[in-house]
Scaffold this active site. Structure first.
Site, PDB file in Angstrom:
ATOM      1  N   ASP A 134     -19.784  24.007 -13.886  1.00 24.19           N
ATOM      2  CA  ASP A 134     -20.025  22.875 -14.811  1.00 24.19           C
ATOM      3  C   ASP A 134     -19.230  22.612 -14.894  1.00 24.19           C
ATOM      4  O   ASP A 134     -19.207  22.926 -16.166  1.00 24.19           O
ATOM      5  CB  ASP A 134     -21.380  22.706 -15.741  1.00 24.19           C
ATOM      6  CG  ASP A 134     -21.348  20.905 -15.629  1.00 24.19           C
ATOM      7  OD1 ASP A 134     -20.437  20.579 -16.004  1.00 24.19           O
ATOM      8  OD2 ASP A 134     -22.830  20.985 -16.434  1.00 24.19           O
TER       9      ASP A 134
ATOM     10  N   ARG B 264     -27.670   4.990   3.172  1.00 23.95           N
ATOM     11  CA  ARG B 264     -27.759   7.187   2.513  1.00 23.95           C
ATOM     12  C   ARG B 264     -27.036   7.963   2.324  1.00 23.95           C
ATOM     13  O   ARG B 264     -26.780   9.081   1.832  1.00 23.95           O
ATOM     14  CB  ARG B 264     -29.581   6.984   1.790  1.00 23.95           C
ATOM     15  CG  ARG B 264     -29.976   8.603   1.457  1.00 23.95           C
ATOM     16  CD  ARG B 264     -31.314   9.209   1.722  1.00 23.95           C
ATOM     17  NE  ARG B 264     -32.303   7.918   2.415  1.00 23.95           N
ATOM     18  CZ  ARG B 264     -32.713   7.854   3.112  1.00 23.95           C
ATOM     19  NH1 ARG B 264     -32.138   9.008   3.997  1.00 23.95           N
ATOM     20  NH2 ARG B 264     -32.870   7.977   4.369  1.00 23.95           N
TER      21      ARG B 264
ATOM     22  N   TYR C  59     -26.276  22.847 -21.179  1.00 21.03           N
ATOM     23  CA  TYR C  59     -26.102  21.449 -21.476  1.00 21.03           C
ATOM     24  C   TYR C  59     -27.414  21.480 -21.610  1.00 21.03           C
ATOM     25  O   TYR C  59     -28.529  21.841 -20.482  1.00 21.03           O
ATOM     26  CB  TYR C  59     -25.710  20.271 -19.889  1.00 21.03           C
ATOM     27  CG  TYR C  59     -26.129  19.437 -20.241  1.00 21.03           C
ATOM     28  CD1 TYR C  59     -25.796  18.437 -21.112  1.00 21.03           C
ATOM     29  CD2 TYR C  59     -27.171  18.756 -19.401  1.00 21.03           C
ATOM     30  CE1 TYR C  59     -25.612  16.729 -21.506  1.00 21.03           C
ATOM     31  CE2 TYR C  59     -27.413  17.178 -19.583  1.00 21.03           C
ATOM     32  CZ  TYR C  59     -26.953  16.656 -20.369  1.00 21.03           C
ATOM     33  OH  TYR C  59     -26.571  15.343 -20.698  1.00 21.03           O
TER      34      TYR C  59
ATOM     35  N   LYS D  38     -19.002  11.695 -17.682  1.00 21.85           N
ATOM     36  CA  LYS D  38     -18.868  12.245 -18.591  1.00 21.85           C
ATOM     37  C   LYS D  38     -16.890  11.518 -18.435  1.00 21.85           C
ATOM     38  O   LYS D  38     -16.448   9.952 -18.454  1.00 21.85           O
ATOM     39  CB  LYS D  38     -18.473  13.556 -18.879  1.00 21.85           C
ATOM     40  CG  LYS D  38     -20.128  13.299 -18.799  1.00 21.85           C
ATOM     41  CD  LYS D  38     -21.239  13.020 -19.554  1.00 21.85           C
ATOM     42  CE  LYS D  38     -22.130  13.314 -20.199  1.00 21.85           C
ATOM     43  NZ  LYS D  38     -23.165  14.729 -19.826  1.00 21.85           N
TER      44      LYS D  38
HETATM   45  C1  PLP Z   1     -24.140  14.612 -19.520  1.00 19.14           C
HETATM   46  C2  PLP Z   1     -24.099  16.267 -18.667  1.00 19.14           C
HETATM   47  C3  PLP Z   1     -24.981  16.123 -17.987  1.00 19.14           C
HETATM   48  C4  PLP Z   1     -25.600  15.671 -16.787  1.00 19.14           C
HETATM   49  O1  PLP Z   1     -24.871  14.486 -16.328  1.00 19.14           O
HETATM   50  P1  PLP Z   1     -25.985  13.134 -16.389  1.00 19.14           P
HETATM   51  O2  PLP Z   1     -24.827  12.182 -15.650  1.00 19.14           O
HETATM   52  O3  PLP Z   1     -26.441  12.324 -17.650  1.00 19.14           O
HETATM   53  O4  PLP Z   1     -27.328  13.413 -15.170  1.00 19.14           O
HETATM   54  C5  PLP Z   1     -24.382  17.757 -16.497  1.00 19.14           C
HETATM   55  N1  PLP Z   1     -23.731  18.730 -17.904  1.00 19.14           N
HETATM   56  C6  PLP Z   1     -22.785  17.943 -18.670  1.00 19.14           C
HETATM   57  C7  PLP Z   1     -22.149  19.273 -19.144  1.00 19.14           C
HETATM   58  C8  PLP Z   1     -23.349  17.183 -19.167  1.00 19.14           C
HETATM   59  O5  PLP Z   1     -22.556  16.848 -20.794  1.00 19.14           O
END
Ligand code: PLP
Length: 391
Positions: free
Chosen positions: A186, A61, A114, A211
């Site tokens: 982000d 961890r 998001y 992503k």
């Molecule tokens: C998918 C996404 C998230 C969240 O991420 P997860 O891996 O699904 O928890 C946060 N910000 C953006 C812009 C996203 O596309």
């Protein structure tokens, strides 16, 4: 807490992005010469006498060598001082918010954030005494007006999802810092290949590595990269204390994805640019939202802070909501599905899918909107598919 021995950072300092994506944090294995960091499927580590840690590892961890490799690579690619890998993007966000916020604090978020970020802040974090304002972060004056003495974080996405609005990172960093707040970006949509927020003054970058970073729709993961070592250490402390870490196999998948990030992003952008051209002239398309278009209100800012304009496109279908849903249903090469950023093209109806929960909130999206995550297939196949779906 254990801090694993830092590996040689020469790759970080000297080489260009594409080279760092393949080598940063990934020296050949000292024992075997394996060029790919192994998946260290281990929870604990033998100690040479009490407290005699080998390379700083004591419990997975706290740190795991596969995760360390990913974290060093991410820090290098984002030009940050420390990277941290999590079980999901939301886990990364939760850890960040609990590190930097206290009861009584205030946070500014995009009015088209998001959906999961909006839910985390409005439904979970708010219960712990944190207030928030949803603001159009492409409007610098609106952000300035929303600042309060207790504002500790300005949180932005750029481009935003699914409307692809653009926020000016450098200007907002100045405004946040003047108010004593952190700027969080982000960077999931742009990736560090297209945009480096920490260079523009941001304090922390957030990723859903699910992503583009992972890029193959085969892993869920998240990351934080801090500009300063001090904030990086605080985040690392909370990563271990909260425990929402990336497992070694997931870390390995994201690390493998990062190696091809630059070539994938260039193809995503090439394909998206061609598709935007064709959609713009299509009689059944009312409007195309893409920051690469000169007519896009954020085009100039995007041109300054992004290398190219990305693989996400949204467009409004001329005949309204039902027609937009039909287009999604008829697509064949474009897979109907949520998520984005993988090698395969995806199509979705945000109003009824990813953003359904935003109905009636400030984050509601138009019903005639279709969102594309343009993949890296042959672009002519993608164009033929869109054309038949729009008939
Ligand atoms: C998918 C996404 C998230 C969240 O991420 P997860 O891996 O699904 O928890 C946060 N910000 C953006 C812009 C996203 O596309």
């Amino acid at each position: 807490m254990c801090t694993p021995r830092r590996r040689r950072r020469s790759v970080h300092l000297v080489h260009e992005f594409e080279t760092r994506a393949i080598h940063a944090g990934q020296e050949p294995d000292p024992q075997t010469g394996a060029v790919v960091p192994p998946i260290y499927a281990t929870s604990t580590y033998a100690q040479d006498g009490v407290g005699g840690l080998r390379g700083g590892y004591e419990y997975s961890r706290s740190a795991n060598p596969t995760r360390t490799a990913l974290e060093e690579c991410l820090a290098s690619l984002e030009d940050g001082s420390r990277g941290l890998a999590f079980a999901s993007g939301m886990a990364a966000e939760d850890t960040l918010l609990r590190t930097v916020l206290n009861p009584g604090d205030h946070i500014i978020i995009p009015d088209d954030a998001y959906g999961g970020t909006y839910r985390l802040i409005s439904r979970v974090v708010e219960r712990w005494g944190v207030s928030w304002s949803a603001v159009a972060v492409s409007d610098v004056d609106a952000v300035r007006a929303a600042l309060r003495p207790e504002t500790k974080v300005v949180w932005i996405e750029t481009p935003t999802n699914p409307l692809l609005n653009i926020a000016d990172i450098a200007v907002l960093a100045g405004i946040a810092h003047d108010a004593g707040a952190l700027l969080v970006v982000d960077n999931t949509f742009a990736t560090p290949y297209l945009q480096r927020p920490l260079r523009l003054g941001a304090d922390v970058v957030v990723h859903s590595t699910t992503k583009y970073c992972g890029g193959h729709s085969d892993v869920v993961g998240g990351a934080l990269v801090a500009a300063s070592a001090e904030l990086g250490d605080e985040l690392a402390y909370h990563q271990n204390a909260i425990g929402a870490v990336a497992g070694p196999f997931d870390a390995w998948l994201v690390l493998r994805g990062l190696k091809t990030l630059a070539v994938r992003m260039d193809r995503h952008c090439d394909n998206a640019e061609r598709i935007v051209q064709v959609l713009q002239g299509h009689p059944r398309v009312r409007e195309v939202l893409y920051p690469g278009l000169v007519s896009h209100p954020g085009h100039d800012v995007a041109g300054r802070q992004m290398r190219r304009f990305g693989g996400m496109i949204s467009f409004r279908v001329a005949d309204g909501e039902d027609a937009a849903v039909e287009v999604c249903n008829r697509a064949r090469v474009f897979t109907l599905g949520e998520s984005l950023g993988g090698v395969e093209s995806l199509i979705e109806h945000p109003g009824r899918m990813t953003h359904a929960s935003a109905a009636g909130s400030p984050l509601e999206v138009p019903g005639d909107l279709v969102r594309l995550s343009v993949g890296i297939e042959n672009v002519d196949d993608l164009l033929t598919d869109l054309d038949q779906a729009l008939k």
